[in-house]
Design a protein around this motif. Structure first.
Motif, PDB file in Angstrom:
ATOM      1  N   HIS A 183       3.909   5.467   6.840  1.00 47.04           N
ATOM      2  CA  HIS A 183       2.832   4.812   7.572  1.00 47.04           C
ATOM      3  C   HIS A 183       1.550   4.959   6.771  1.00 47.04           C
ATOM      4  N   GLY A 184       0.613   4.075   7.038  1.00 45.61           N
ATOM      5  CA  GLY A 184      -0.654   4.126   6.318  1.00 45.61           C
ATOM      6  C   GLY A 184      -1.607   3.059   6.811  1.00 45.61           C
ATOM      7  N   LEU A 185      -2.764   2.993   6.195  1.00 47.82           N
ATOM      8  CA  LEU A 185      -3.805   2.023   6.530  1.00 47.82           C
ATOM      9  C   LEU A 185      -4.151   1.221   5.288  1.00 47.82           C
ATOM     10  N   ALA A 186      -4.415  -0.067   5.485  1.00 47.42           N
ATOM     11  CA  ALA A 186      -4.800  -0.963   4.388  1.00 47.42           C
ATOM     12  C   ALA A 186      -5.843  -1.930   4.910  1.00 47.42           C
ATOM     13  N   GLY A 187      -7.109  -1.575   4.785  1.00 47.00           N
ATOM     14  CA  GLY A 187      -8.177  -2.433   5.276  1.00 47.00           C
ATOM     15  C   GLY A 187      -8.082  -2.613   6.779  1.00 47.00           C
ATOM     16  N   PRO A 188      -8.023  -3.857   7.266  1.00 48.61           N
ATOM     17  CA  PRO A 188      -7.954  -4.075   8.716  1.00 48.61           C
ATOM     18  C   PRO A 188      -6.561  -3.910   9.293  1.00 48.61           C
ATOM     19  N   TYR A 189      -5.611  -3.440   8.503  1.00 48.37           N
ATOM     20  CA  TYR A 189      -4.225  -3.362   8.950  1.00 48.37           C
ATOM     21  C   TYR A 189      -3.723  -1.920   8.948  1.00 48.37           C
ATOM     22  N   LEU A 190      -2.871  -1.618   9.945  1.00 55.69           N
ATOM     23  CA  LEU A 190      -2.073  -0.403   9.890  1.00 55.69           C
ATOM     24  C   LEU A 190      -0.667  -0.813   9.483  1.00 55.69           C
ATOM     25  N   VAL A 194       0.833  -1.186   0.000  1.00 58.46           N
ATOM     26  CA  VAL A 194       0.000   0.000   0.000  1.00 58.46           C
ATOM     27  C   VAL A 194       0.882   1.256   0.000  1.00 58.46           C
ATOM     28  N   SER A 195       0.413   2.334  -0.628  1.00 62.03           N
ATOM     29  CA  SER A 195       1.151   3.594  -0.644  1.00 62.03           C
ATOM     30  C   SER A 195       1.176   4.192   0.764  1.00 62.03           C
TER      31      SER A 195
END
Length: 520
Positions: free
Chosen positions: A429-436, A363-364
């Motif tokens: 850092h970022g968010l991807a669905g249920p994950y940080l 993820v970006s």
């Protein structure tokens, strides 16, 4: 005799008529698992004696090289006495250890003077790992390690017949062969051996044999000058030091590369990662010593992809599971969490996507403020600026130190400054669905995908240099360890924490200022 119970001992009568696997016999007429108390395999004693033979070989070699004398023979005899005592303890363990599956519990008795009776419910068994070293494989044995998901709750059986160990694993994990077959996520490829040459441990592996040899000489009280070939080698070194130094570096490099390849092949030969129908991930690996490791999906909190500099240059990475309850100081548990050895990065990303249910690691990520770059440049420069004057002073006042020794410090900037820039570029850092997702590191870049529902708390840290630059380090506390978002802006870090796990950080914020800040 004293008796220590890990869990209240269940009444054996309540399990009458409820034992598992009563049909048939196994292992040459022995009763099948579940028919009363079972013993370890009698070949366990033979495997235990291998611990006597192995360490005695280098000790005998030292005595043979240095020649028998009082100061070499006495330590050798002492060592042999200690090792024989260890063999006696193995025999006692075989004679006193009993185990059984009784209904819904797995029980283990052990000890001679101090008897110990441990019992764990089968529904609390999280993993059953099988290990077989060279002696165990030769004798057809395996060591069984039962993990109940709590510290000090695991049970260890050393050792059982390999077929019986597999049967015990199937019973404890309730795998009766009626479910669909497991699916394979990754298998070892011979081309992966090349990544062993990119190991950062290669120089240490090259030096290890020399360090071990001199350590053995020290234990036996033998001076290196008393060994003939070492005395001759020292004479040649004083005569032509440059040539000997070059040969020494080449020898360390060759031994290190050969050792790195050998270690990689031994540990990861025939590696396979599979997912069983109940969601358990199973890793099989090993050439001389084989291992079968299990990881329950319910304990999985995320993944970490590690890319040390040499491995990153070669397009490789390794993958480790973030597992709840794994002790970071336990090498055995930490190793069991490795899902992929050094392998192509595309393979690591593919396996990660299968385990996480999506491409979370690709993820970006949001970049960090430029102040983080200035902080890293400052950290790369000030230690070298601090040591330059003392080095210059030593070069002037000590005749045996070159005058230009101070040049080493500024010359080191050619390494530290690029690493500082690379460390900044790695931040994100970022968010991807249920994950940080968080990433940091230069010499060892780490990308972590962490389940948001696994975060049980936030820790906010601000050093004096961070406060001057409006930065902070945000640490997510989980049952699988602490994972950091390094050098992020204060407002952005707080917003990220609130977005990832709403409400968890809110009680510690003050909002009577134009922008929310972390309360002190």
């Amino acid at each position: 005799m004293n008796r220590q119970d890990a869990v209240d001992r269940p009444d054996a009568s309540r399990y009458e008529g409820h034992d598992l696997s009563r049909a048939g016999r196994a292992d040459g007429g022995r009763p099948a698992l579940g028919e009363g108390w079972e013993r370890l395999d009698r070949r366990t004693v033979g495997a235990g004696l291998s611990y006597v033979i192995g360490p005695a070989i280098p000790a005998v070699a030292v005595v043979a090289i240095a020649g028998p004398s009082l100061r070499t023979v006495v330590p050798l005899l002492t060592l042999l006495a200690v090792l024989v005592g260890a063999g006696v303890l193995v025999s006692i363990r075989y004679a006193t250890t009993r185990y059984r599956i009784a209904g819904d519990r797995f029980e283990l008795r052990s000890g001679l003077l101090f008897r110990r009776h441990r019992s764990i419910p089968r529904d609390r068994v999280r993993a059953v790992d099988l290990t077989a070293g060279p002696a165990h494989r030769l004798l057809g044995l395996a060591v069984v390690r039962v993990d109940a998901g709590e510290q000090q709750a695991g049970l260890r059986l050393d050792a059982l017949a390999s077929a019986r160990a597999e049967r015990l694993r199937a019973l404890l994990l309730d795998k009766r062969g009626t479910a669909p077959p497991e699916s394979t996520l990754a298998t070892w490829r011979p081309g992966w051996i090349g990544f062993a040459l990119l190991s950062s441990w290669t120089p240490l592996i090259g030096l290890a044999p020399f360090g071990a040899f001199f350590r053995v000489l020290e234990i036996f009280g033998v001076e290196p000058g008393e060994v003939g070939f070492l005395r001759d080698l020292w004479g040649e070194a004083t005569a032509s030091p440059v040539l000997v130094a070059v040969l020494a570096v080449l020898a360390v490099a060759v031994i290190g590369l050969a050792g790195a390849v050998g270690l990689y092949v031994e540990v990861w030969w025939r590696f396979s990662l599979s997912r069983e129908p109940d969601g358990t991930y199973r890793v099989r690996r090993g050439l001389i010593s084989t291992r079968s490791l299990s990881l329950e999906e319910a304990r999985l909190r995320g993944l970490e992809m590690a890319e040390p500099v040499p491995l990153r240059w070669g397009g490789g990475a390794r993958l480790r599971a973030l597992v709840a309850g794994v002790d970071p100081d336990d090498d055995e548990e930490r190793t069991s969490a490795t899902l992929l050895p050094p392998a192509p990065r595309v393979t690591a990303l593919r396996v990660a996507a299968q385990v996480l249910g999506g491409p979370a690691l690709t993820v970006s990520l949001r970049p960090h403020p430029r102040a983080a770059l200035r902080l890293r440049l400052f950290r790369a420069v000030w230690p070298l600026a601090l040591v330059t004057p003392p080095l210059a002073w030593l070069g002037v006042w000590l005749s045996w130190i070159p005058d230009a020794v101070w040049v080493i410090a500024p010359a080191s900037l050619l390494v530290t400054l690029p690493l500082a820039v690379d460390a900044y570029r790695s931040l994100g850092h970022g968010l991807a669905g249920p994950y940080l997702v968080t990433r940091h590191g230069a010499a060892r870049r780490r990308t972590v995908a962490l389940r948001k529902d696994g975060v049980i708390g936030w820790v906010v840290g601000r050093s004096p240099t961070q406060r001057r630059r409006g930065l902070m380090t945000l640490t997510a506390a989980t049952a699988a360890g602490a994972h950091r978002v390094k050098d992020v802006g204060v407002g952005e870090g707080v917003g990220f924490a609130e977005e990832a796990v709403p409400g968890l950080l809110a009680p510690f914020l003050v909002s009577n200022s134009p922008s929310a800040s972390v309360s002190r």
